[in-house]
Design a protein around this motif. Structure first.
Motif, PDB file in Angstrom:
ATOM      1  N   TYR A  32     -10.484  -2.072   0.881  1.00 58.52           N
ATOM      2  CA  TYR A  32      -9.395  -2.458  -0.008  1.00 58.52           C
ATOM      3  C   TYR A  32      -9.139  -1.318  -0.986  1.00 58.52           C
ATOM      4  O   TYR A  32     -10.017  -0.914  -1.742  1.00 58.52           O
ATOM      5  CB  TYR A  32      -9.728  -3.758  -0.740  1.00 58.52           C
ATOM      6  N   LEU A  33      -7.930  -0.820  -0.916  1.00 57.48           N
ATOM      7  CA  LEU A  33      -7.542   0.329  -1.732  1.00 57.48           C
ATOM      8  C   LEU A  33      -6.577  -0.099  -2.820  1.00 57.48           C
ATOM      9  O   LEU A  33      -5.663  -0.894  -2.591  1.00 57.48           O
ATOM     10  CB  LEU A  33      -6.884   1.402  -0.853  1.00 57.48           C
ATOM     11  N   CYS A  34      -6.789   0.467  -3.964  1.00 57.67           N
ATOM     12  CA  CYS A  34      -5.903   0.256  -5.101  1.00 57.67           C
ATOM     13  C   CYS A  34      -5.210   1.589  -5.389  1.00 57.67           C
ATOM     14  O   CYS A  34      -5.832   2.661  -5.256  1.00 57.67           O
ATOM     15  CB  CYS A  34      -6.737  -0.205  -6.284  1.00 57.67           C
ATOM     16  N   ALA A  35      -3.963   1.535  -5.766  1.00 60.00           N
ATOM     17  CA  ALA A  35      -3.222   2.748  -6.090  1.00 60.00           C
ATOM     18  C   ALA A  35      -2.422   2.520  -7.355  1.00 60.00           C
ATOM     19  O   ALA A  35      -1.864   1.435  -7.553  1.00 60.00           O
ATOM     20  CB  ALA A  35      -2.290   3.129  -4.946  1.00 60.00           C
ATOM     21  N   SER A  36      -2.357   3.530  -8.186  1.00 60.83           N
ATOM     22  CA  SER A  36      -1.555   3.394  -9.398  1.00 60.83           C
ATOM     23  C   SER A  36      -0.477   4.472  -9.464  1.00 60.83           C
ATOM     24  O   SER A  36      -0.595   5.530  -8.849  1.00 60.83           O
ATOM     25  CB  SER A  36      -2.439   3.460 -10.650  1.00 60.83           C
ATOM     26  N   SER A  37       0.568   4.149 -10.183  1.00 64.15           N
ATOM     27  CA  SER A  37       1.636   5.115 -10.428  1.00 64.15           C
ATOM     28  C   SER A  37       2.279   4.777 -11.762  1.00 64.15           C
ATOM     29  O   SER A  37       2.035   3.710 -12.318  1.00 64.15           O
ATOM     30  CB  SER A  37       2.672   5.099  -9.305  1.00 64.15           C
ATOM     31  N   HIS A  49      -1.435   7.117  -6.652  1.00 65.43           N
ATOM     32  CA  HIS A  49      -2.731   7.774  -6.647  1.00 65.43           C
ATOM     33  C   HIS A  49      -3.792   6.714  -6.388  1.00 65.43           C
ATOM     34  O   HIS A  49      -3.828   5.691  -7.079  1.00 65.43           O
ATOM     35  CB  HIS A  49      -2.976   8.489  -7.976  1.00 65.43           C
ATOM     36  N   PHE A  50      -4.620   6.984  -5.399  1.00 69.18           N
ATOM     37  CA  PHE A  50      -5.533   5.968  -4.909  1.00 69.18           C
ATOM     38  C   PHE A  50      -6.935   6.092  -5.480  1.00 69.18           C
ATOM     39  O   PHE A  50      -7.411   7.190  -5.797  1.00 69.18           O
ATOM     40  CB  PHE A  50      -5.630   6.056  -3.381  1.00 69.18           C
ATOM     41  N   GLY A  51      -7.593   4.944  -5.561  1.00 68.94           N
ATOM     42  CA  GLY A  51      -9.012   4.916  -5.851  1.00 68.94           C
ATOM     43  C   GLY A  51      -9.812   5.136  -4.576  1.00 68.94           C
ATOM     44  O   GLY A  51      -9.245   5.303  -3.493  1.00 68.94           O
ATOM     45  N   ASP A  52     -11.127   5.118  -4.721  1.00 66.87           N
ATOM     46  CA  ASP A  52     -12.000   5.340  -3.564  1.00 66.87           C
ATOM     47  C   ASP A  52     -12.149   4.105  -2.689  1.00 66.87           C
ATOM     48  O   ASP A  52     -12.691   4.189  -1.598  1.00 66.87           O
ATOM     49  CB  ASP A  52     -13.383   5.804  -4.023  1.00 66.87           C
TER      50      ASP A  52
END
Lengths: 114, 113
Positions: A89-94, A104-107
């Motif tokens: 499960y990937l989280c990304a912020s902008s 931009h993604f987390g690990d």
């Protein structure tokens, strides 16, 4: 500048349990998106939050839910876990305020269901 | 329907050579963004390059360039002078209004020494 932080990195659960994943975005970013990545289905969009409101939603069942707090941190919850929920499960912020800005993604959090 | 297509599941390239990863997209929106991401085996997704639908020139970032052909709806990634560290999965993505992103299925690139 700190990147996107996801916790925990790894999680093992059993069927029927529920789980909460956390994501802290890059400072100043107001948009947080969640994705599920599996070898068979690839990267699938779950939902996006902007200023504490769900702005976009993918095609996942209601067992998958999320929320965003006033500091832009976000949590994703999965209830009644199924074997098929095993995934990264990937989280990304902008920044989120303007269109077409890179995420931009987390690990990621690797969730395994036994 | 909005869609991103990457037709190359896997590719090999010799170290120091250039390689092109294909991406086609489908949208009727005039305003969109195109992105490439790299995902090494460790799992993190790394943003590489961005092209806006109204940009006249192809985007470049170091050894990465995006070959944008709007009429063909293609946004191919060109990596020049491949390095062993370029071995990874590469994803093409498209953004539409309100930050909605669509990702392709990815291309696994292997760089041979």
């Amino acid at each position: 500048k700190a990147g996107v932080t996801q916790t925990p990195r790894y999680l093992i659960k059993t069927r029927g349990q529920q789980v909460t994943l956390s994501c802290s975005p890059i400072s100043g970013h107001r948009s947080v998106s969640w994705y599920q990545q599996t070898p068979g289905q690839g990267l699938q969009f779950l939902f996006e939050y902007f200023s504490e409101t769900q702005r976009n939603k993918g095609n996942f069942p209601g067992r998958f839910s999320g929320r965003q707090f006033s500091n832009s941190r976000s949590e994703m919850n999965v209830s009644t876990l199924e074997l098929g929920d095993s995934a990264l499960y990937l989280c990304a912020s902008s920044l989120g305020g303007q269109a077409h800005q890179p995420q931009h993604f987390g690990d990621g959090t690797r969730l395994s269901i036994l | 329907a909005q869609k991103i297509t990457q037709t190359q599941p896997g590719m090999f390239v010799q170290e120091k050579e250039a390689v092109t990863l294909d991406c086609t997209y489908d949208t009727s929106d005039p305003s969109y963004g195109l992105f490439w991401y790299k995902q090494p085996s460790s799992g993190e997704m790394i943003f590489l390059i961005y092209q806006g639908s109204y940009d006249q020139q192809n985007a470049t970032e170091g050894r990465y360039s995006l070959n944008f052909q709007k009429a063909r709806k293609s946004a191919n990634l060109v990596i020049s002078a491949s390095q062993l560290g370029d071995s990874a999965m590469y994803f093409c993505a498209m953004s539409l209004n309100f930050n909605k992103f669509y990702f392709g299925s990815g291309t696994k690139l292997n760089v041979k020494p």
